[in-house]
Design a protein around this motif. Structure first.
Motif, PDB file in Angstrom:
ATOM      1  N   ASN A  73      30.618   3.498   9.254  1.00 44.59           N
ATOM      2  CA  ASN A  73      29.963   4.427   9.768  1.00 44.59           C
ATOM      3  C   ASN A  73      29.434   5.190   8.616  1.00 44.59           C
ATOM      4  OD1 ASN A  73      30.068   5.018  12.847  1.00 44.59           O
ATOM      5  ND2 ASN A  73      32.138   4.670  12.451  1.00 44.59           N
ATOM      6  N   ALA A  74      29.992   5.685   7.309  1.00 43.82           N
ATOM      7  CA  ALA A  74      29.658   6.360   6.456  1.00 43.82           C
ATOM      8  C   ALA A  74      28.251   5.782   5.693  1.00 43.82           C
ATOM      9  CB  ALA A  74      30.642   6.381   5.303  1.00 43.82           C
ATOM     10  N   SER A  75      28.412   4.437   5.832  1.00 41.58           N
ATOM     11  CA  SER A  75      27.372   3.670   4.960  1.00 41.58           C
ATOM     12  C   SER A  75      26.005   3.770   6.024  1.00 41.58           C
ATOM     13  CB  SER A  75      27.519   2.296   4.966  1.00 41.58           C
ATOM     14  OG  SER A  75      28.540   2.005   3.705  1.00 41.58           O
ATOM     15  N   ILE A  76      26.273   3.381   7.166  1.00 34.36           N
ATOM     16  CA  ILE A  76      25.026   3.364   8.075  1.00 34.36           C
ATOM     17  C   ILE A  76      24.395   4.570   8.386  1.00 34.36           C
ATOM     18  CG2 ILE A  76      24.387   3.027  10.773  1.00 34.36           C
ATOM     19  CD1 ILE A  76      26.213   0.559  10.335  1.00 34.36           C
ATOM     20  N   GLN A  77      25.499   5.794   8.674  1.00 41.72           N
ATOM     21  CA  GLN A  77      24.979   7.219   8.826  1.00 41.72           C
ATOM     22  C   GLN A  77      23.972   7.848   7.608  1.00 41.72           C
ATOM     23  OE1 GLN A  77      24.508   7.440  11.886  1.00 41.72           O
ATOM     24  NE2 GLN A  77      26.196   6.163  12.492  1.00 41.72           N
ATOM     25  N   PHE A  78      24.409   7.363   6.349  1.00 41.01           N
ATOM     26  CA  PHE A  78      24.131   7.724   5.330  1.00 41.01           C
ATOM     27  C   PHE A  78      22.472   7.039   5.054  1.00 41.01           C
ATOM     28  CE2 PHE A  78      22.590   8.317   0.815  1.00 41.01           C
ATOM     29  CZ  PHE A  78      22.838   9.658   0.694  1.00 41.01           C
ATOM     30  N   GLY A  79      22.564   5.858   5.776  1.00 42.72           N
ATOM     31  CA  GLY A  79      21.354   5.079   5.655  1.00 42.72           C
ATOM     32  C   GLY A  79      20.229   5.823   6.560  1.00 42.72           C
ATOM     33  N   ALA A  80      20.549   6.384   7.740  1.00 42.88           N
ATOM     34  CA  ALA A  80      19.801   6.859   8.500  1.00 42.88           C
ATOM     35  C   ALA A  80      19.120   8.156   7.928  1.00 42.88           C
ATOM     36  CB  ALA A  80      20.304   7.304   9.958  1.00 42.88           C
ATOM     37  N   ILE A  81      20.083   8.996   6.999  1.00 44.84           N
ATOM     38  CA  ILE A  81      19.515  10.170   6.133  1.00 44.84           C
ATOM     39  C   ILE A  81      18.505   9.717   5.209  1.00 44.84           C
ATOM     40  CG2 ILE A  81      20.214  11.708   4.612  1.00 44.84           C
ATOM     41  CD1 ILE A  81      22.651  12.062   5.918  1.00 44.84           C
ATOM     42  N   ALA A  82      18.926   8.484   4.492  1.00 43.99           N
ATOM     43  CA  ALA A  82      18.008   8.054   3.554  1.00 43.99           C
ATOM     44  C   ALA A  82      16.435   7.733   4.207  1.00 43.99           C
ATOM     45  CB  ALA A  82      18.290   6.836   2.883  1.00 43.99           C
ATOM     46  N   PHE A  83      16.431   7.009   5.368  1.00 46.94           N
ATOM     47  CA  PHE A  83      15.289   6.627   6.187  1.00 46.94           C
ATOM     48  C   PHE A  83      14.611   7.920   6.255  1.00 46.94           C
ATOM     49  CE2 PHE A  83      17.317   2.736   8.082  1.00 46.94           C
ATOM     50  CZ  PHE A  83      17.316   2.040   6.517  1.00 46.94           C
ATOM     51  N   PHE A  84      15.263   8.941   6.742  1.00 49.71           N
ATOM     52  CA  PHE A  84      14.576  10.112   7.095  1.00 49.71           C
ATOM     53  C   PHE A  84      14.045  10.918   5.989  1.00 49.71           C
ATOM     54  CE2 PHE A  84      15.016  15.004   7.352  1.00 49.71           C
ATOM     55  CZ  PHE A  84      14.272  15.254   8.321  1.00 49.71           C
ATOM     56  N   ALA A  85      14.769  10.804   4.839  1.00 48.56           N
ATOM     57  CA  ALA A  85      14.305  11.454   3.699  1.00 48.56           C
ATOM     58  C   ALA A  85      13.226  10.697   2.970  1.00 48.56           C
ATOM     59  CB  ALA A  85      15.334  11.551   2.447  1.00 48.56           C
ATOM     60  N   GLY A  86      12.998   9.368   3.191  1.00 51.03           N
ATOM     61  CA  GLY A  86      11.994   8.530   2.828  1.00 51.03           C
ATOM     62  C   GLY A  86      10.783   9.043   3.512  1.00 51.03           C
ATOM     63  N   ILE A  87      10.663   9.067   4.988  1.00 50.00           N
ATOM     64  CA  ILE A  87       9.591   9.454   5.551  1.00 50.00           C
ATOM     65  C   ILE A  87       8.969  10.735   4.994  1.00 50.00           C
ATOM     66  CG2 ILE A  87       8.670  10.110   7.744  1.00 50.00           C
ATOM     67  CD1 ILE A  87      10.410   7.807   8.784  1.00 50.00           C
ATOM     68  N   ALA A  88       9.966  11.754   5.017  1.00 51.25           N
ATOM     69  CA  ALA A  88       9.444  13.176   4.415  1.00 51.25           C
ATOM     70  C   ALA A  88       8.525  12.864   3.088  1.00 51.25           C
ATOM     71  CB  ALA A  88      10.789  13.849   4.255  1.00 51.25           C
ATOM     72  N   SER A  89       9.369  12.388   1.976  1.00 50.02           N
ATOM     73  CA  SER A  89       8.822  11.869   0.915  1.00 50.02           C
ATOM     74  C   SER A  89       7.454  11.348   0.907  1.00 50.02           C
ATOM     75  CB  SER A  89       9.893  11.281  -0.166  1.00 50.02           C
ATOM     76  OG  SER A  89       9.342  11.339  -1.394  1.00 50.02           O
ATOM     77  N   PHE A  90       7.266  10.160   1.756  1.00 52.70           N
ATOM     78  CA  PHE A  90       6.113   9.391   2.028  1.00 52.70           C
ATOM     79  C   PHE A  90       5.089  10.394   2.196  1.00 52.70           C
ATOM     80  CE2 PHE A  90       3.228   6.770   4.287  1.00 52.70           C
ATOM     81  CZ  PHE A  90       3.125   5.741   3.444  1.00 52.70           C
ATOM     82  N   PHE A  91       5.282  11.349   3.246  1.00 51.50           N
ATOM     83  CA  PHE A  91       4.146  12.475   3.565  1.00 51.50           C
ATOM     84  C   PHE A  91       3.952  13.511   2.809  1.00 51.50           C
ATOM     85  CE2 PHE A  91       4.913   9.874   7.860  1.00 51.50           C
ATOM     86  CZ  PHE A  91       3.511   9.215   7.653  1.00 51.50           C
ATOM     87  N   GLY A  92       4.877  13.678   1.631  1.00 50.95           N
ATOM     88  CA  GLY A  92       4.491  14.736   0.708  1.00 50.95           C
ATOM     89  C   GLY A  92       5.473  16.097   1.041  1.00 50.95           C
ATOM     90  N   MET A  93       6.430  15.700   2.020  1.00 40.70           N
ATOM     91  CA  MET A  93       7.137  16.829   2.530  1.00 40.70           C
ATOM     92  C   MET A  93       8.191  17.273   1.588  1.00 40.70           C
ATOM     93  SD  MET A  93       6.729  15.975   6.486  1.00 40.70           S
ATOM     94  CE  MET A  93       7.456  17.483   7.288  1.00 40.70           C
ATOM     95  N   LYS A  94       8.887  18.246   1.740  1.00 46.76           N
ATOM     96  CA  LYS A  94      10.182  18.668   1.010  1.00 46.76           C
ATOM     97  C   LYS A  94      11.149  17.948   1.772  1.00 46.76           C
ATOM     98  CE  LYS A  94      12.754  22.452  -0.917  1.00 46.76           C
ATOM     99  NZ  LYS A  94      13.096  23.790  -1.098  1.00 46.76           N
TER     100      LYS A  94
END
Length: 358
Positions: A73-94
């Motif tokens: 669960n720790a790995s998969i849920q952190f993966g979801a955070i990384a996807f979220f952070a990746g989208i924010a970074s892709f669109f130039g958001m903090k």
């Protein structure tokens, strides 16, 4: 239809394979376009985390349930955070801090309801609540950007699917057995694990499409932009001028053009060098841009010649603009430049080239 634990393992392994392909493709793209494709490093990390979590769950026959529950669960849920952070970074958001803080809280609660007060139902409920917060925030981020971007739409579809799945798991969890294992073949686990491949495929293909769209737009910009001055090049400005002329024939609104020619530019190059000459061209282009409206079209026509197309502008108004541009002061650090300007009303009967040449 009844699924056994081995069936769920196969589903997990399939999702793991998708995550592996995603990690490889994203890593290669990010290495070559780090600045243009910001966020791909987060996505690569997220895919690697999902990969690790999938392997842990697939080793259900060889690992202790507690190890699978915590580290899977720790790995998969952190993966979801990384996807979220990746989208924010892709669109130039903090990148927000709250997903990482809530992740730490989630893991503490998982430990409590695994070792101190063991209860499968509560673990599912707190995990799905956490996932809901992450995915709902991702939906809010993507929803305004969904128009005319199939990659965004695909990620959005996968994310919304996961939102519905975690809602179902949250409300169904109280009716499951309190001591169920990580791959117990009950409805709560079947729905949760079975939807993972669809979610991963949507995330993978969607982000690749988003990256491909951005790369294509970048290539198009490069093809249409004059490298020296940053304004449209000759082919782009002529193409846009032709479009404006076509609209002019339909709406009959005034359409004017100004051709600028820097005076004695060859002498500037000969006396001060070509690097200073390039600086003069850039300075002139920047000065003109500062005087324009958003709908005006400005490009380098060739050498020291520039073309300005002014929709909805009469020749007299265009002449007035040329005089205002003439009053702008060159950069005092550069050789002084002046220009000659010709104003014309673009006419569909004569044609674009005929008007400019004439």
């Amino acid at each position: 239809m009844h699924l056994s634990a081995s069936d769920l393992q196969l589903i997990v392994l399939f999702a793991t394979g998708v995550a592996t392909l995603m990690s490889f493709s994203f890593l290669q793209m990010w290495r070559s376009q780090k600045e243009l494709l910001a966020g791909l490093n987060w996505w690569t990390s997220g895919a690697a985390c999902v990969l690790a979590g999938g392997i842990i769950f697939a080793l259900n026959d060889y690992l202790n349930d507690s190890v699978i529950i915590i580290f899977g669960n720790a790995s998969i849920q952190f993966g979801a955070i990384a996807f979220f952070a990746g989208i924010a970074s892709f669109f130039g958001m903090k990148i927000a801090k709250w997903p990482f803080i809530s992740y730490a809280i989630l893991m503490i609660l998982m430990l409590i309801f695994l070792f101190i007060m063991p209860d499968f139902r509560i673990r599912v409920m707190i995990t799905t609540l956490y996932v809901f917060l992450i995915e709902f925030a991702q939906v809010r981020m993507l929803w305004p950007r969904r128009k005319d971007d199939f990659g965004v739409q695909l990620i959005l579809a996968g994310t919304i699917l996961r939102v519905f799945v975690v809602c179902y798991r949250f409300f169904a969890a109280p009716f499951a057995a309190s001591q169920a294992g990580p791959l117990s073949p009950n409805a709560v686990q079947m729905i949760g694990i079975g939807s993972t491949p669809l979610w991963l495929l949507a995330q993978t293909i969607g982000f690749i499409l988003m990256a491909e769209t951005r790369l294509r737009e970048r290539l198009q910009d490069m093809a249409n932009t004059d490298e020296l001055t940053g304004i449209m090049n000759r082919s782009a400005i002529l193409r846009e001028a032709a479009k404006q002329l076509e609209r002019h024939t339909q709406n009959r609104q005034p359409l004017s053009a100004i051709i600028f020619d820097l005076d004695h530019f060859k002498q500037i190059n000969d006396r001060f060098g070509h690097l200073k000459g390039d600086d003069v061209l850039r300075d002139f282009a920047n000065k003109v841009k500062s005087a324009l409206r958003s709908e005006d079209l400005f490009g380098r026509f060739g050498g020291e010649e520039f073309l300005l197309v002014l929709p909805g502008t009469s020749p007299s108004a265009a002449a007035g603009l040329a005089e205002r541009i003439r009053a702008l002061q060159p950069d005092p650090k550069l050789p002084e430049w002046t220009f000659s300007a010709g104003v014309a009303e673009l006419n569909a009967d004569v044609g674009l080239v005929g008007t400019l040449v004439g």
